[in-house]
Design a protein around this motif. Structure first.
Motif, short mmCIF file in Angstrom:
data_model
loop_
_atom_site.label_atom_id
_atom_site.label_comp_id
_atom_site.label_asym_id
_atom_site.label_seq_id
_atom_site.Cartn_x
_atom_site.Cartn_y
_atom_site.Cartn_z
N LYS A 180 17.69 9.28 -49.27
CA LYS A 180 18.82 8.36 -49.06
C LYS A 180 18.28 6.95 -48.78
N TYR A 181 18.43 6.11 -49.78
CA TYR A 181 17.95 4.73 -49.65
C TYR A 181 18.96 3.86 -48.92
N ILE A 270 12.18 16.50 -44.83
CA ILE A 270 13.12 15.39 -44.62
C ILE A 270 14.48 15.95 -44.22
N ILE A 271 15.05 15.43 -43.14
CA ILE A 271 16.41 15.82 -42.77
C ILE A 271 17.32 14.61 -42.91
N GLN A 272 18.58 14.86 -43.28
CA GLN A 272 19.49 13.78 -43.67
C GLN A 272 20.88 13.97 -43.07
N SER A 273 21.68 12.89 -43.15
CA SER A 273 23.10 12.98 -42.81
C SER A 273 23.90 12.57 -44.03
N GLU A 274 25.21 12.86 -44.01
CA GLU A 274 26.04 12.67 -45.20
C GLU A 274 27.09 11.58 -45.04
N ALA A 275 27.01 10.75 -44.02
CA ALA A 275 28.09 9.80 -43.73
C ALA A 275 28.18 8.71 -44.80
N VAL A 276 29.43 8.32 -45.12
CA VAL A 276 29.71 7.20 -46.02
C VAL A 276 30.95 6.48 -45.50
N GLU A 277 31.17 5.27 -46.03
CA GLU A 277 32.38 4.55 -45.69
C GLU A 277 33.61 5.38 -46.03
N SER A 282 31.55 15.21 -38.57
CA SER A 282 31.77 16.02 -37.37
C SER A 282 30.45 16.18 -36.63
N SER A 283 30.54 16.63 -35.39
CA SER A 283 29.32 16.86 -34.63
C SER A 283 28.49 17.97 -35.27
N ASP A 284 29.15 18.93 -35.91
CA ASP A 284 28.41 20.00 -36.59
C ASP A 284 27.54 19.45 -37.72
N GLN A 285 28.03 18.41 -38.36
CA GLN A 285 27.27 17.83 -39.47
C GLN A 285 26.07 17.02 -39.00
N LEU A 286 25.97 16.79 -37.70
CA LEU A 286 24.81 16.08 -37.14
C LEU A 286 23.77 17.05 -36.61
N LYS A 287 24.04 18.35 -36.81
CA LYS A 287 23.07 19.39 -36.48
C LYS A 287 22.44 19.89 -37.78
N LEU A 288 21.34 20.59 -37.65
CA LEU A 288 20.73 21.20 -38.83
C LEU A 288 21.66 22.28 -39.38
N ILE A 308 8.41 15.73 -39.36
CA ILE A 308 9.83 15.67 -39.67
C ILE A 308 10.19 14.21 -39.95
N ILE A 309 10.86 13.98 -41.08
CA ILE A 309 11.32 12.64 -41.45
C ILE A 309 12.83 12.60 -41.27
N VAL A 310 13.32 11.66 -40.44
CA VAL A 310 14.76 11.51 -40.21
C VAL A 310 15.27 10.41 -41.13
N ASN A 311 15.92 10.83 -42.20
CA ASN A 311 16.41 9.93 -43.26
C ASN A 311 17.94 9.88 -43.13
N ALA A 312 18.39 9.19 -42.09
CA ALA A 312 19.82 9.24 -41.76
C ALA A 312 20.26 7.98 -41.05
N GLY A 313 21.51 7.57 -41.32
CA GLY A 313 22.09 6.42 -40.64
C GLY A 313 22.84 6.79 -39.39
N ASN A 314 23.01 8.08 -39.13
CA ASN A 314 23.64 8.56 -37.90
C ASN A 314 22.59 9.25 -37.04
N THR A 315 22.81 9.24 -35.73
CA THR A 315 21.89 9.95 -34.85
C THR A 315 22.11 11.45 -34.99
N LEU A 316 21.08 12.15 -35.39
CA LEU A 316 21.15 13.60 -35.56
C LEU A 316 20.67 14.28 -34.29
N GLU A 317 21.03 15.53 -34.13
CA GLU A 317 20.50 16.32 -33.02
C GLU A 317 19.13 16.85 -33.43
#
Length: 915
Positions: A180-181, A270-277, A282-288, A308-317
């Motif tokens: 996710k660039y 690499i772990i990622q999040s799925e947030a977009v405009e 949900s909080s579940d989506q911020l967990k593995l 572990i590479i955190v490739n996310a714009g949201n804070t993950l657990e």
């Protein structure tokens, strides 16, 4: 086949019922816990957390006992459960796009013509292919890569496992093929020049396991995925249609695992999040996901050096990191732009020494934030509106955790994994306070930073303060960021002296009772920290008596409470009574008071105004006003020449441009998104692309932020763009915000300092900067239907308004974009746009709306301080609204239109068009 469809439908109904039952149970349990005393509440939360962990482990064991076919069916049901559970937020975002497309399909005549023109950008002319444009993009790419280099954050590095000694690595997981660039929506940017992760590794001299790569690349679900990246509308729609988390992480066979172990003991995931405009998470989506957790567990059990590479714009657990000792290192890259993979590879190889710091608090449970208690979908029963209560007050992010757990280090460590401002280096630094000068006007420190390690690197000196607190008095966080400074790259043994200063007044709190700011007497602790929790040293400043500030320091405008409609209706969190004031949505009344209904539906037109002249022939052109002050009398002579029809057309057609009025020398302008580089939501074009704002802020480098703004401004001049819809200055109120990647941090001062620097860089190139979204656009759920945001004045001033105030005063910004939110019960609230922004802070310039939806009415906008309508869908409708309002309130509408023209043209005169 029919039987299969019936079975599938029955299974879906069964899971839907289970989701509903679980939702009821969770709510009941939440209410039970909220009713317990504090000590019992904490024990109950920990017990529930432990139970969930046991249940999760039990499910995993049960899955292992199943056949492959049964396991696949069980995972499919789990995915369906998550999809149904997260559907409300997905639908909330998707409905906006669906409505837009529906409108486009049913409108006829001039309306559809206007819509098509706005969506295709036919009326916007820019040239990105010129020699100047190519040169500007090259400069942009260089700055973008530098931001990615400095924004990367090393969060963990046990046994100095990084940089890699053995330059060979196994890259596990499908996520490596979907790096996710950037983000989706207006915060997206041109990723056509994005560097593929595996190419970046190769260029940095790191060999990756080709057989492992071939295994993943050959999987049907990943075929052709490498290096592809969608942006804009496509990415928004795809993001909103896939809100059930990871799409099922492929299993790794024993043969593949065995080969990888022979190749190298280094592994990376690499772990990622799925947030977009337009869509929150949900909080579940911020967990593995279960599949990703299984992969990490399997890799961690077979390799001794896992990164572990955190490739996310949201804070993950990231609590799973503590589960496996072989996870030696954690690198946060955020959404780092097209060259972020280069930065990652060079940090792994040791060519770059990481110097970034995280801009949010990483906790083990994102729902431990009090703001999470009031985040999501809340609807009134007798008013067609959604609402959100900011009951946490000033206790956002670290302000809560550092205050709530003050004196309870064990509780803090069980809750917070990585404090705000955390970040490691491959070298070490010593700090020495050379001098200090503290007085009632300013706090000044001279800090010598010395590189005491073996490799070159940069350091960040973070300065915090703790103000004296009286129980039951004005709310105060136990600690607050005051300012910061970053060193140049220091060679081993090299030192640099940093002079760090800020106004003493910046430590004042807003006193709602007396309607002023106050520095209460007592001891102010000035703290130099590696992060908000790891304090290197503390220096005291004694204030012998209260200092009260009754007026703004720059404008002299008297302070007063401007947002009082929610007064006495919110229970706001207080450190004096955590138990009695802790936020909860269980007692929210779904029936609105008559006061709220009247406030939302009513609008006051001032009919006592003197009707201005229109259509006069004074022979003035806009260029004749260049260099004049905003209130110069000559402006009146010029504005007298405008007709009502001209003004209505101008303010209504404000989507990505403003129109020309040739006879008065008013040129057309082009206004473009976005915070990570120029973009147009509905059409791609080649432009400079940067890391998203969370990464820009994670550099903690004001000079680099200025440089980005500067090259954006130069790019604008090369393309023929005159206004930039950026930067986004909203707060990461919770981890679940869909646009967190597009905003900077949970802290207003960090947002303000980085945002003001970016703004100044672009404004110095004579480009209008539209700081956004003014204000309190901190969640996507219901945003585009006009959400009522309720808060108290102290939280608004100290947290949400602060970065905008800093940008107005430090960068002389000439543009702002208002938010979708109803502030204190009003969209386009005049107390916000005129009272605070213009009168109190001294802003001189243009305010544009955000993209216009049905509740955003032009006649209310221009009489409240909102000058332009960023209107894609309903230009004819808004023109008719203005014409009708003019018939009923001619003086009010004419004065409103004239003010809007004055503001817009004043900003236009500041652009390079008139150089």
């Amino acid at each position: 086949m029919l039987d299969n469809l019936k079975k599938k439908k029955a299974k879906k109904q069964e899971i839907l019922q289970l989701v509903r039952e679980d939702k009821v149970k969770r709510k009941e349990r939440k209410q039970e816990i909220a009713a317990l005393p504090e000590a019992e509440r904490k024990a109950a939360v920990e017990s529930d957390k432990h139970l969930r962990k046991e249940q999760k482990q039990q499910r995993k064991e049960e899955l292992k006992a199943l056949s492959r076919k049964e396991r696949k069916a069980a995972k499919k049901e789990t995915k369906m459960y998550k999809k149904i559970k997260n559907r409300p937020r997905r639908i909330a975002g998707w409905s906006v796009v669906a409505a837009l497309l529906l409108i486009a399909g049913v409108m006829i005549g001039p309306t559809v013509s206007s819509l098509v023109e706005n969506m295709t950008g036919k009326h916007i002319t820019i040239d990105t292919t010129s020699a100047e444009g190519v040169k500007a993009r090259e400069a942009a790419d260089a700055v973008a890569e530098e931001i990615a280099n400095e924004g990367l954050v090393l969060l963990k590095n046990e046994n100095n496992s990084l940089p890699l000694t053995d330059k060979k690595i196994n890259v596990f997981g499908s996520t490596a093929f979907s790096f996710k660039y950037g983000g989706g929506g207006s915060g997206a940017s041109d990723q056509t020049r994005a560097v593929n992760l595996f190419d970046a590794l190769k260029q940095a001299g790191i060999k990756y396991n080709q057989e492992l790569y071939d295994y993943y690349a050959g999987l049907p679900e990943l075929k052709g995925a490498t290096g592809k990246s969608e942006t804009g509308l496509v990415q928004v729609i795809k993001g909103m249609l896939s809100k059930d988390g990871a799409a099922g992480e492929p299993e790794v066979t024993e043969a593949v695992l065995s080969q990888a172990k022979e190749y190298s003991d280094n592994a990376m995931i690499i772990i990622q999040s799925e947030a977009v405009e337009a869509s929150d998470v949900s909080s579940d989506q911020l967990k593995l996901s279960d599949e990703m957790h299984d992969l990490i567990e399997r890799v961690a059990s077979n390799f001794s050096n896992v990164t572990i590479i955190v490739n996310a714009g949201n804070t993950l657990e990231l609590g799973f990191v503590d589960e496996f000792p072989s996870i030696q290192s954690v690198l946060w890259v955020g959404t780092p732009g097209p060259f972020g993979t280069n930065a990652l590879a060079k940090v792994l190889s040791g060519e770059i020494n990481p110097s970034g710091r995280i801009t949010d608090t990483y906790v083990y449970d994102v729902e431990s934030s009090p703001a999470s208690e009031n985040f999501g979908d809340y609807q009134y029963e007798n008013l067609d509106k959604a609402y959100i209560n900011y009951e946490e007050g000033i206790y956002v992010g670290y302000r809560f955790y550092e205050t709530y757990y003050q004196g309870n280090e064990e509780g803090y460590k069980q809750t917070v994994q990585f404090p705000f401002g955390s970040g490691l280096s491959y070298t070490t630094f010593d700090w020495n306070v050379v001098s200090q000068q503290f007085n009632n006007d300013s706090i000044e420190l001279q800090v010598e930073v010395k590189n005491t390690g073996k490799v070159a690197g940069k350091d960040v000196v973070q300065v915090y303060y703790s103000a004296p607190y009286t129980p039951g008095g004005i709310e105060k966080s136990a600690i607050n960021l005051a300012t910061f400074a970053k060193t140049k790259s220091l060679e081993p043994g090299e030192s640099q002296s940093l002079t760090i200063t800020y106004d003493t007044r910046d430590m004042a709190s807003y006193d709602m009772e007396n309607e002023n700011y106050i520095l209460e007497k007592g001891t102010y602790q000035i703290k130099l920290g590696k992060n908000v929790h790891e304090i290197d040293r503390t220096l005291n400043f004694e204030l012998s008596k209260d200092i009260v500030y009754k007026t703004d320091a720059d404008t002299g405008t008297e302070y007063k409470n401007r947002f009082t409609q929610s007064e006495n209706e919110l229970t706001v969190l207080s450190r004096n009574d955590w138990d009695g004031t802790y936020p909860s949505d269980k007692d929210d009344s779904k029936v609105t008071s008559s006061k709220v209904i009247e406030r939302v539906q009513g609008h006051e037109f001032n009919d006592d105004l003197v009707m201005p002249k229109t259509g006069a022939e004074n022979g003035l052109k806009l260029e004749d006003l260049k260099g004049l002050e905003y209130d110069d009398p000559k402006w009146n002579e010029f504005l007298d020449q405008l007709t009502v029809d001209q003004m209505i057309d101008f303010v209504s057609e404000g989507a990505y441009h403003t129109g020309a009025i040739d006879e008065l020398g008013i040129p057309s302008t082009v206004l473009m998104d976005g915070p990570a580089g120029f973009s147009f939501f509905f059409k791609k074009f080649e432009a400079g692309a940067y890391p998203t704002e969370i990464v820009i802020a994670s550099t903690w480098n004001k000079d680099l932020a200025y440089e980005m703004g500067e090259v954006v401004g130069k790019e604008a001049k090369a393309y023929g763009i005159h206004g930039w819809y950026a930067p986004g200055l909203n707060i990461h109120r919770t981890a679940q915000g869909g646009r967190n990647f597009e905003y900077m941090s949970e802290d207003p001062v960090l947002n303000g300092m980085i945002g003001a620097s970016m703004t100044k860089g672009a404004e110095d190139q004579d480009v209008i900067v539209f700081m956004k979204h003014f204000v309190m656009n901190d969640q996507e759920t219901n945003a585009r239907s006009g959400i009522l945001v309720w808060s108290n004045e102290q939280a608004m001033r100290e947290i949400y308004l602060r970065p905008f105030e800093m940008t107005v005063k430090e960068a002389d910004v000439t543009g702002a974009m208002s938010s979708f939110s109803y502030i204190d019960g009003k969209w386009a609230n005049p107390e916000l746009l005129n009272g605070i922004l213009r009168d109190e802070w001294g802003f001189e310039g243009v305010v544009s709306s955000d993209a216009v939806f049905g509740f955003m009415e032009s006649q209310k906008a221009i009489t409240s301080g909102n000058d332009l309508m960023l209107d894609i869908m309903s230009v004819p409708t808004n023109k008719k609204r203005l014409e009708k309002a003019y018939e009923e309130h001619p003086e009010a509408i004419t004065v409103g239109l004239r003010n809007s023209m004055h503001n817009s043209l004043y900003a236009t005169l500041k652009t390079y068009l008139f150089n």
